[in-house]
Design an enzyme around this catalytic site. Sequence first.
Site, mmCIF file in Angstrom:
data_model
loop_
_atom_site.group_PDB
_atom_site.id
_atom_site.type_symbol
_atom_site.label_atom_id
_atom_site.label_comp_id
_atom_site.label_asym_id
_atom_site.label_seq_id
_atom_site.Cartn_x
_atom_site.Cartn_y
_atom_site.Cartn_z
ATOM 1 C CD GLU A 278 -1.291 2.621 1.936
ATOM 2 O OE1 GLU A 278 -0.203 2.978 2.434
ATOM 3 O OE2 GLU A 278 -2.338 3.266 2.086
ATOM 4 C CG HIS B 14 2.581 6.099 1.071
ATOM 5 N ND1 HIS B 14 2.759 7.441 0.834
ATOM 6 C CD2 HIS B 14 1.241 5.918 1.286
ATOM 7 C CE1 HIS B 14 1.583 8.050 0.890
ATOM 8 N NE2 HIS B 14 0.652 7.151 1.144
#
Length: 352
Positions: free
Chosen positions: A18, A21
């Site tokens: 994550e 991202h």
Amino acid sequence: MGIISAILVFGVLVFIHEFGHFIFAKLFNVKVLRFSIGFGPIVFTKKWGETEYAISLIPLGGYVKMYGENMEEGIDESDKDRAFLEKPVWHRFLIVFAGPLFNYLLAVIVFAVLFITGVNEFLPVIGEVKKDMPAYSAGLRAGDKILQIDGKPIKYWDDMSQYIKGKAGQKIILKIERNGKVLSLEVVPKKTVVKNIFGEDHEVGLIGIVPKGDTILVSYNPVKAIILGLEKTNEITKLTLVGIVKIIQRVVPADNIGGPIMIFQMAKQTAETGFASLLAFMAVISINLAILNLLPIPVLDGGHLFFYIIEMIRGRPVSVKVREVSQYIGLALLIALMFFAFYNDISRIISK
């Protein structure tokens, strides 16, 4: 301690994915509303700046919620330039691709750290010679130290083993040290059919020797370690891709597919054998996570990337209806795969 280690491994892998991202979204000036480890109801939340950082109840992944990533969401004109869907397609592609990329890079870094701290290598000293094999007939005996094969210096047992396996039926010359004397012996590795890691028959050359078990800790400088880490990561990536193909071809039984329960069990077991083993396991799972997310299944990163590639080719996005239908199909496939993985995990526990 094993359970805690398993939770930490899973948490690190999700966080790194994550974070990939997240950092690329920030790089391209996309407004990030929430960074969450886990799904479902929020257990803990803290807001720094414009982003809410959260830990959610279901620890099977995570997500980065970006402003304007869905067409149905309203976008203020004042923040339009920071909306995800308003960014060029190659920006969106890189933001999505960064998650799997960071998992891949994590594996490279972890393996590099292991190579820097040192890995144990077996020395090329024979511990046992099987009497019905070529090595015994050629005169090799327990205690012999192999110095060269076909003129190539040998440092470690694995180097010698891999070379011999590729010489089935071909004469090789071994230079050995025995009681302070150097001898040269000719051996022809016997063509032997063995099972590879996928259970398939595979012909290799064997001479019938077993290592004594003496090891040496080998450390590498950072540059060499990174190169070796990259090579190891690529090797496991290829094996994983081949494994997926073998499952589709039904060469490898589908019950080998495992889910979070199996990952937690394996993490617990590797943690008990040592921290280095746990790190290596984490690197392998990180590679698997990267590959899984790159599969062209809607809902996964690979599905989004597939649509972005189509958009690059066509010059316009795929229609909302096509994407919605694809999302439902992809979600159904993902749920079915998760149930199947959980079924396999539970079956393994019951059968023990």
